[in-house]
Design a protein around this motif. Structure first.
Motif, PDB file in Angstrom:
ATOM      1  N   PHE A 140       0.828  -1.209   0.000  1.00  0.00           N
ATOM      2  CA  PHE A 140       0.000   0.000   0.000  1.00  0.00           C
ATOM      3  C   PHE A 140       0.864   1.262   0.000  1.00  0.00           C
ATOM      4  CE2 PHE A 140      -3.403  -2.912   1.130  1.00  0.00           C
ATOM      5  CZ  PHE A 140      -4.509  -2.332   0.528  1.00  0.00           C
ATOM      6  N   LEU A 141       1.983   1.235   0.719  1.00  0.00           N
ATOM      7  CA  LEU A 141       2.907   2.371   0.672  1.00  0.00           C
ATOM      8  C   LEU A 141       3.433   2.581  -0.742  1.00  0.00           C
ATOM      9  CD1 LEU A 141       5.061   2.014   3.933  1.00  0.00           C
ATOM     10  CD2 LEU A 141       3.684   4.008   3.271  1.00  0.00           C
ATOM     11  N   ALA A 142       3.785   1.489  -1.412  1.00  0.00           N
ATOM     12  CA  ALA A 142       4.326   1.585  -2.770  1.00  0.00           C
ATOM     13  C   ALA A 142       3.293   2.162  -3.728  1.00  0.00           C
ATOM     14  CB  ALA A 142       4.790   0.208  -3.243  1.00  0.00           C
ATOM     15  N   LEU A 143       2.044   1.697  -3.617  1.00  0.00           N
ATOM     16  CA  LEU A 143       0.995   2.228  -4.496  1.00  0.00           C
ATOM     17  C   LEU A 143       0.760   3.708  -4.213  1.00  0.00           C
ATOM     18  CD1 LEU A 143      -1.145   1.787  -6.654  1.00  0.00           C
ATOM     19  CD2 LEU A 143      -2.734   1.066  -4.852  1.00  0.00           C
ATOM     20  N   ALA A 265     -14.059   4.471  -3.885  1.00  0.00           N
ATOM     21  CA  ALA A 265     -13.439   5.447  -4.780  1.00  0.00           C
ATOM     22  C   ALA A 265     -13.667   5.100  -6.246  1.00  0.00           C
ATOM     23  CB  ALA A 265     -11.938   5.543  -4.492  1.00  0.00           C
ATOM     24  N   ILE A 266     -13.604   3.807  -6.579  1.00  0.00           N
ATOM     25  CA  ILE A 266     -13.742   3.432  -7.982  1.00  0.00           C
ATOM     26  C   ILE A 266     -15.169   3.659  -8.472  1.00  0.00           C
ATOM     27  CG2 ILE A 266     -14.261   0.970  -7.581  1.00  0.00           C
ATOM     28  CD1 ILE A 266     -12.445   0.388 -10.013  1.00  0.00           C
ATOM     29  N   SER A 363      -3.142   9.516  -2.835  1.00  0.00           N
ATOM     30  CA  SER A 363      -2.208   8.743  -2.009  1.00  0.00           C
ATOM     31  C   SER A 363      -2.821   8.468  -0.642  1.00  0.00           C
ATOM     32  CB  SER A 363      -0.885   9.503  -1.851  1.00  0.00           C
ATOM     33  OG  SER A 363      -0.239   9.675  -3.094  1.00  0.00           O
ATOM     34  N   LEU A 364      -3.452   9.476  -0.067  1.00  0.00           N
ATOM     35  CA  LEU A 364      -4.097   9.298   1.230  1.00  0.00           C
ATOM     36  C   LEU A 364      -5.328   8.407   1.124  1.00  0.00           C
ATOM     37  CD1 LEU A 364      -3.712  12.900   2.663  1.00  0.00           C
ATOM     38  CD2 LEU A 364      -2.632  10.829   3.534  1.00  0.00           C
ATOM     39  N   VAL A 365      -6.022   8.470  -0.017  1.00  0.00           N
ATOM     40  CA  VAL A 365      -7.155   7.560  -0.236  1.00  0.00           C
ATOM     41  C   VAL A 365      -6.662   6.118  -0.221  1.00  0.00           C
ATOM     42  CG1 VAL A 365      -8.860   6.784  -1.936  1.00  0.00           C
ATOM     43  CG2 VAL A 365      -8.595   9.224  -1.472  1.00  0.00           C
ATOM     44  N   VAL A 366      -5.499   5.856  -0.824  1.00  0.00           N
ATOM     45  CA  VAL A 366      -4.928   4.515  -0.848  1.00  0.00           C
ATOM     46  C   VAL A 366      -4.636   4.037   0.578  1.00  0.00           C
ATOM     47  CG1 VAL A 366      -2.889   3.163  -1.511  1.00  0.00           C
ATOM     48  CG2 VAL A 366      -3.973   4.686  -3.170  1.00  0.00           C
ATOM     49  N   ILE A 367      -3.977   4.877   1.359  1.00  0.00           N
ATOM     50  CA  ILE A 367      -3.631   4.495   2.733  1.00  0.00           C
ATOM     51  C   ILE A 367      -4.895   4.285   3.563  1.00  0.00           C
ATOM     52  CG2 ILE A 367      -2.457   5.228   4.837  1.00  0.00           C
ATOM     53  CD1 ILE A 367      -0.601   4.417   2.536  1.00  0.00           C
ATOM     54  N   LYS A 368      -5.866   5.177   3.409  1.00  0.00           N
ATOM     55  CA  LYS A 368      -7.129   5.023   4.130  1.00  0.00           C
ATOM     56  C   LYS A 368      -7.845   3.759   3.683  1.00  0.00           C
ATOM     57  CE  LYS A 368     -10.278   6.930   6.912  1.00  0.00           C
ATOM     58  NZ  LYS A 368     -11.397   6.006   6.783  1.00  0.00           N
ATOM     59  N   GLY A 369      -7.773   3.432   2.377  1.00  0.00           N
ATOM     60  CA  GLY A 369      -8.388   2.216   1.875  1.00  0.00           C
ATOM     61  C   GLY A 369      -7.763   0.972   2.480  1.00  0.00           C
ATOM     62  N   GLY A 370      -6.450   0.972   2.625  1.00  0.00           N
ATOM     63  CA  GLY A 370      -5.777  -0.151   3.268  1.00  0.00           C
ATOM     64  C   GLY A 370      -6.142  -0.276   4.729  1.00  0.00           C
TER      65      GLY A 370
END
Length: 421
Positions: A140-143, A265-266, A363-370
């Motif tokens: 998730f950090l990488a994404l 999000a999608i 980027s924050l959406v990704v971290i929140k999603g994880g």
């Protein structure tokens, strides 16, 4: 009364203290969020810094991890509002991407955007593993670090008067590709995480199939009917009706995506794309912008509120390493590919400086999603909060530095965007 509310309510007269389960808790939390955010935004505006920094700092101030007491009674309320913020943010981003525009991005932007995103993801993943992060934390950090903040980058380029330059055209195309890539990749990662990390080929194939079928089905079937429905609502000249219709679409597709194990999000992004296909798209954007701004602010504030700042000193070194890794990866890959395609040095470097620095909203959406699917350690949110603040602060200076580059060699004295013969 729980420990989270004890701090603030002990300072209030008894008749101002909300009862357990009372709606006054929501009013209290919302008031605290808006008042502190207003003060911090005024400060960041005065200092000419991006508003996202003010929002995150406001969240840190009101959050439960910042002494001497918390200004919010229930973080669950903030999390719900943050979810609404994600939906509105991705919906409005989607309205900027009608399918006709997606088709005109061009092979160049698609190739460069996908190459630098995937390559940065792989490089950052292995660096994170080397630093001792577990598999899903690293993934998730990488994404999150593989994508550039569209909001911050475009705002800086507009302020510099570079929005019509060749390098900016390349950057905008790559940003579109990145946004589509990350929304799709997040859906896959969340599905894999929900399945307890099973990454067998059949599971991955099913996950990709579900995501692909959802995206393809919505775009193919939805584009034939949804824009017509939206236009019918628009022709009534009843803006309230139009607003309710498009919000129903945004939240409906978000709910459907969530039900299929994907990120909201999608669904919200695809709803925005469908609205962009209608003749009422411009009006829809105007109607939803105030909602987007309010809920996006709450989203960033919630990120700050969930950060345990006592952990920040522990992650200064890993944050610095990850920032430098993602910056160097994007910068070198974009420069190398554009030079390989015979663009002049000025265009290549300006495009690279535009893509490399900022990490922000998605980027924050990704971290929140994880975090929402329980895939991330508690340390990842404060770590990425540091990364977001640092990169958002640095981005304007780095992009401005790129805009001031000049060359004296024969090849580079050509106008920006002119390939070598």
């Amino acid at each position: 009364m729980n420990h989270e509310t004890a701090g603030i309510t002990s300072f209030l007269p008894q008749f101002f203290t909300p009862g357990e389960g009372s709606a006054d808790f929501i009013v209290q939390d919302f008031a605290a969020v808006m008042i502190v955010a207003a003060v911090m935004i005024a400060i960041t505006y005065k200092l000419k810094q991006p508003s996202v920094i003010g929002y995150i700092l406001a969240g840190i101030i009101i959050g439960p991890f910042t002494p001497p007491f918390t200004l919010v009674s229930n973080l669950d309320t903030i999390n719900v509002l943050a979810e609404l913020g994600i939906i509105m943010l991705l919906f409005v981003i989607g309205t900027e991407f009608p399918m006709a525009r997606l088709r005109t991005i061009g092979r160049l932007s698609a190739v460069v955007g996908m190459t630098e995103s995937v390559a940065t993801l792989i490089i950052v993943f292995f660096i994170a593993q080397t630093l001792g992060f577990n598999f899903f934390d690293s993934l998730f950090l990488a994404l999150a670090l593989s994508i550039t903040s569209t909001v911050v980058t475009v705002k800086v380029l507009e302020e510099l008067g570079m929005i019509k330059s060749q390098s900016t055209t390349l950057v905008l195309g790559m940003l579109i590709i990145e946004d589509i890539f990350v929304v799709s990749a997040l859906a896959v990662l969340q599905s894999v995480a929900v399945n307890n990390g099973e990454v067998s080929l059949p599971t991955l194939a099913i996950t990709l199939g579900v995501v692909g079928a959802f995206i393809g089905g919505i775009l193919y079937l939805g584009s034939k009917s949804i824009p017509k429905v939206i236009d019918m609502a628009g022709k009534t000249n009843d803006y309230a009706l139009l607003l309710i219709v498009i919000l129903g679409l945004a939240f409906g597709l978000s709910f459907l995506a969530s039900g299929l194990g994907m990120s909201v999000a999608i669904g919200a992004f695809l709803a925005g794309v469908l609205v962009a296909e209608s003749n009422s798209a411009a009006v829809a954007r105007i109607l939803t912008l105030p909602l987007r701004d309010m809920f996006t602010a709450i989203f960033f504030i919630s990120i700050g509120a969930l950060m345990d700042i006592s952990l920040v000193p522990v992650f200064i070194v890993p944050a610095a390493i990850l920032i430098l890794t993602s910056f160097a990866s994007k910068f070198l890959i974009v420069t190398a590919i554009l030079n390989r395609m015979k663009f002049d040095n000025l265009t290549s470097l300006r495009a690279a400086f535009g893509m490399a620095p900022a990490r922000g909203e998605l980027s924050l959406v990704v971290i929140k999603g994880g975090q929402d699917v329980g895939a991330l350690s508690s340390s990842i949110l404060p770590l990425f909060g540091v990364i977001t603040i640092v990169t958002t602060f640095m981005a304007p200076f780095i992009i401005k530095f790129g805009s001031r580059l000049r060359f004296t060699d024969d090849k580079s004295t050509k106008k920006e965007g002119q390939p070598y013969s």
